[in-house]
Design a protein around this motif. Structure first.
Motif, mmCIF file in Angstrom:
data_model
loop_
_atom_site.group_PDB
_atom_site.id
_atom_site.type_symbol
_atom_site.label_atom_id
_atom_site.label_comp_id
_atom_site.label_asym_id
_atom_site.label_seq_id
_atom_site.Cartn_x
_atom_site.Cartn_y
_atom_site.Cartn_z
ATOM 1 N N GLN A 1 4.103 0.000 2.234
ATOM 2 C CA GLN A 1 2.840 -0.173 1.523
ATOM 3 C C GLN A 1 2.973 -1.153 0.364
ATOM 4 O O GLN A 1 2.092 -1.998 0.129
ATOM 5 C CB GLN A 1 2.359 1.184 1.002
ATOM 6 C CG GLN A 1 1.973 2.173 2.093
ATOM 7 C CD GLN A 1 1.803 3.583 1.554
ATOM 8 O OE1 GLN A 1 2.369 3.952 0.510
ATOM 9 N NE2 GLN A 1 1.034 4.403 2.262
ATOM 10 N N ALA A 2 4.082 -1.057 -0.364
ATOM 11 C CA ALA A 2 4.289 -1.930 -1.525
ATOM 12 C C ALA A 2 4.382 -3.391 -1.108
ATOM 13 O O ALA A 2 3.821 -4.282 -1.764
ATOM 14 C CB ALA A 2 5.545 -1.507 -2.282
ATOM 15 N N VAL A 3 5.091 -3.652 -0.007
ATOM 16 C CA VAL A 3 5.217 -5.032 0.474
ATOM 17 C C VAL A 3 3.861 -5.548 0.925
ATOM 18 O O VAL A 3 3.467 -6.681 0.594
ATOM 19 C CB VAL A 3 6.259 -5.120 1.608
ATOM 20 C CG1 VAL A 3 6.222 -6.504 2.267
ATOM 21 C CG2 VAL A 3 7.656 -4.830 1.073
ATOM 22 N N ILE B 1 14.656 -4.648 0.631
ATOM 23 C CA ILE B 1 15.221 -3.299 0.653
ATOM 24 C C ILE B 1 14.935 -2.648 -0.689
ATOM 25 O O ILE B 1 14.724 -3.342 -1.693
ATOM 26 C CB ILE B 1 16.733 -3.293 0.947
ATOM 27 C CG1 ILE B 1 17.499 -4.180 -0.048
ATOM 28 C CG2 ILE B 1 17.023 -3.711 2.384
ATOM 29 C CD1 ILE B 1 19.018 -4.123 0.100
ATOM 30 N N ALA B 2 14.933 -1.303 -0.704
ATOM 31 C CA ALA B 2 14.645 -0.590 -1.953
ATOM 32 C C ALA B 2 15.381 0.737 -1.988
ATOM 33 O O ALA B 2 15.490 1.420 -0.956
ATOM 34 C CB ALA B 2 13.142 -0.352 -2.101
ATOM 35 N N CYS B 3 15.868 1.092 -3.160
ATOM 36 C CA CYS B 3 16.550 2.375 -3.329
ATOM 37 C C CYS B 3 15.599 3.548 -3.044
ATOM 38 O O CYS B 3 16.038 4.600 -2.577
ATOM 39 C CB CYS B 3 17.069 2.502 -4.767
ATOM 40 S SG CYS B 3 18.273 1.252 -5.225
ATOM 41 N N LEU C 1 5.813 0.317 -6.085
ATOM 42 C CA LEU C 1 6.638 1.507 -5.862
ATOM 43 C C LEU C 1 6.473 2.481 -7.038
ATOM 44 O O LEU C 1 6.394 3.707 -6.833
ATOM 45 C CB LEU C 1 8.111 1.116 -5.693
ATOM 46 C CG LEU C 1 8.483 0.394 -4.395
ATOM 47 C CD1 LEU C 1 9.930 -0.083 -4.457
ATOM 48 C CD2 LEU C 1 8.280 1.290 -3.181
ATOM 49 N N ASP C 2 6.402 1.948 -8.254
ATOM 50 C CA ASP C 2 6.174 2.798 -9.437
ATOM 51 C C ASP C 2 4.841 3.547 -9.352
ATOM 52 O O ASP C 2 4.703 4.638 -9.904
ATOM 53 C CB ASP C 2 6.180 1.946 -10.709
ATOM 54 C CG ASP C 2 7.581 1.512 -11.106
ATOM 55 O OD1 ASP C 2 8.544 2.172 -10.668
ATOM 56 O OD2 ASP C 2 7.704 0.515 -11.835
ATOM 57 N N GLN C 3 3.895 2.957 -8.656
ATOM 58 C CA GLN C 3 2.578 3.576 -8.518
ATOM 59 C C GLN C 3 2.508 4.569 -7.358
ATOM 60 O O GLN C 3 1.433 5.108 -7.081
ATOM 61 C CB GLN C 3 1.510 2.493 -8.334
ATOM 62 C CG GLN C 3 1.320 1.623 -9.572
ATOM 63 C CD GLN C 3 0.192 0.626 -9.405
ATOM 64 O OE1 GLN C 3 -0.299 0.396 -8.302
ATOM 65 N NE2 GLN C 3 -0.248 0.038 -10.516
#
Length: 611
Positions: A145-147, A163-165, A137-139
């Motif tokens: 996509q991150a998962v 889940i993600a903010c 996510l930082d990238q």
């Protein structure tokens, strides 16, 4: 083992997730937790060691409010049962994750992520996935996509929900091993480890296959395969209702399931034995009439209670059908070389259809020269069913108690049906087959009569409360019955119990026999009876106390050192099924008297989805 519930909705999901966890308690766990995204898109979390009720009480004091969330019951693998090891795990206050299974390459991932500056607050393997997703996510990746990038790096078995903010309008989940079911609603969608967790909110489901990722949003669901291609999947309507897993009038689920056995067996027979008492091979699937006439040997693979069912079936298979039969524990089968006889049927048994070792054995069997794979299973949507060319469902209905009862007896009934079908192709005398099919039809009524022994067995169970050990004896097909009786007693009462073939007493176990070692025996009225009586006398001669379940007509009398309960006669070859029922009741009442957790015994899980 372990349970996942997650969802996204137009309403607060806290109570939906909490009820889902309650419905997954049967799987076995030591801690529970929930995390939600609140209206400020921040993650709020509650975790507790112990039962779901502990988490429920915490949420009553400090409720959560959020329209997207994840929840989990944990069965400890990496790290002791503790609040800091409980799920959900959070990374950088941005990502929350729950996980079933084992990430085998977590150690090198942990080292790399530590070098990147991520702080680990638990001993679990799960936390590496949380940090890895946060890293992507930082990238600049979105949550889906991150998962996907994270799971491409994972080795082992896992089911994840995240889940993600950064991406509050979705919940992303994936599966590689442990099962995940997707539930469809109106403006809300869910995933869980089991259909039963979601029955209060939907009866419309589909099932993720290994390697698939699901993107849940309020307005829809997308499923992707390993290569990122969108998958179209049939939505099925479950016949189960939310009330299907209620205890009703019974004190425990195990007690309810013991008393449901006449009905469960009737359901397993329904529509399969015709008026002329023949059994249609097509009940096993469209390939049955092509495959079954070729069968010259059978390899049975299973775990736990299902393994005991396979051992009984071996006696039946060889005596009735004249077909050589091998039986092996799945966790051993998958790790050794095999010599496969020509034209061998590979037969697996599982209540859940998600047992990791059994599924791995099925996969290993594809590299060997088996005719086909036949699954005897209780869950039509399970991985085992989907991976097998031939299937026979047991129709036991939901089994919530960790200690299997009705799943075992319905497996035996299903196995007898398989054996009778095979016998039809082997030229076995038709009158004998008609008699055996008649015995199947009489079995539910005989079990009803056996259940009437419950008060007498409860009185007998009082004698076991202060005992630390027990020895179970049986001969022939009743030796696996004794093994199953010993397993039930140790599972739920925590009394150390072992089973032996009665003829083996003088080869070691007699050394254990004294006034403090109860010996439980099953005594059918068959051609081994006199030999069994001699074995029982060996126990009495050494001061042992016998507890015998004897078929009506067996000349055994109550007296000093001899406690006899008569079990109805008439089951014939199916007497092992009947004799199992009093042993279930004995274990149940002993556990109740000892005050143990009957439905969720310590350290055990219902569905063992990791090695």
């Amino acid at each position: 083992m372990c349970g996942i519930v997650a969802g996204i909705a137009e309403r607060n999901v806290q109570d939906i997730l909490l009820e889902g966890l309650r419905r997954l308690e049967y799987r076995g766990y030591d801690s529970a937790g929930i995390a939600v995204l609140d209206d400020a898109c921040e993650i709020q979390r509650r975790r507790r060691v112990g039962k779901v009720v502990e988490l429920s009480q915490a949420l009553a004091r400090e409720p959560l409010a959020g329209k997207a969330g994840i929840a989990h019951t944990r069965w400890a693998t990496h790290g002791s049962p503790s609040e800091h090891n409980a799920h959900p795990h959070i990374s950088t206050d941005r990502v929350a994750i729950v996980h079933n299974g084992i990430i085998e390459n977590h150690a090198p991932m942990r080292e790399e992520l530590t070098r990147l500056g991520y702080e680990f607050l638990s001993e679990t393997d799960t936390e590496v996935a949380a940090h890895r997703i946060a890293h992507y996510l930082d990238q600049g990746a979105d949550l889906l996509q991150a998962v996907r990038r994270c799971v491409a790096e994972l080795e082992g078995a896992y089911a994840l929900a995240v889940i993600a903010c950064d991406d509050p309008s979705r919940v992303v989940a994936c599966r590689n091993g442990p099962p995940l079911v997707v539930g469809f609603g109106i403006g809300e969608h869910f995933v869980a480890s089991d259909v039963q967790a979601l029955l209060p909110v939907t009866q419309r489901f589909t099932f993720l296959e290994n390697g698939e990722v699901v993107d849940l949003r309020r307005d829809g669901i997308d499923i992707y395969d390993r290569e990122g291609r969108r998958v179209e999947r049939e939505v099925r309507v479950s016949g189960l209702t939310a009330g299907a897993i209620d205890r009703g009038q019974y004190r425990h689920f195990m007690q309810k399931e013991i008393f449901e056995q006449p009905y469960a067996i009737s359901e397993t027979l329904e529509g399969r034995v015709r008026e002329d008492r023949s059994i249609v091979p097509s009940i096993l699937g469209v390939l049955a009439e092509t495959v079954l006439p070729q069968v010259r040997a059978v390899q049975i693979v299973a775990c736990g209670t299902s393994y005991h069912a396979g051992l009984i079936a071996r006696y039946w298979m060889e005596e009735i059908a004249g077909i050589p039969c091998l039986v092996e524990v799945a966790s051993e089968y998958r790790y050794r070389k095999h010599v496969v006889m020509a034209d061998t049927l590979f037969l697996t048994l599982s209540q859940s259809g998600e047992t990791a070792d059994t599924l791995a054995a099925v996969e290993a069997s594809r590299e060997e020269r088996y005719l086909a794979r036949l699954a005897v299973c209780n869950v039509p949507e399970s991985s085992l069913v989907r991976e097998s060319e031939l299937v026979l469902l047991t129709h036991a209905g939901p089994e919530i108690g960790v200690a299997s009862t009705k799943a075992f007896t319905t497996q035996l009934v299903a196995l007898m049906q398989v054996i009778l079908i095979l016998s039809q192709y082997r030229g076995v005398d038709e009158q004998r087959l008609r008699d055996l099919r008649g015995q199947l039809l009489q079995l539910p009524g005989l079990i009803e009569r056996t259940l009437e022994l419950d008060p007498a067995i409860m009185r007998m169970a009082e004698r076991f409360v202060e005992r630390g050990h027990a020895l179970f004896l049986g001969r022939g097909a009743f030796y696996p019955v004794a093994m199953e009786g010993a397993l039930k007693l140790k599972e739920i009462s925590y009394i150390h119990a072992e089973a032996y073939p009665a003829g083996e007493l003088k080869h070691g176990p007699l050394a254990l026999v004294d006034a403090d070692m109860p010996v439980i025996a099953v005594a059918p009225n068959n051609d081994m009876l006199e030999k069994l009586k001699s074995n029982l006398e060996e126990v009495r001669a050494r001061g042992g106390e016998l507890f015998v379940f004897a078929e009506t007509g067996v000349a055994l009398q109550n007296g000093p050192g001899m406690n006899v309960i008569e079990v109805p006669a008439g089951a014939g070859m199916l007497a092992p099924v009947l004799m199992t029922v009093p042993l279930q009741l004995l274990a149940y009442h002993t556990a109740v008297f000892k005050g143990t957790d009957v439905d969720q015994p310590r350290n055990l899980a219902k569905s063992v989805t990791v090695e």
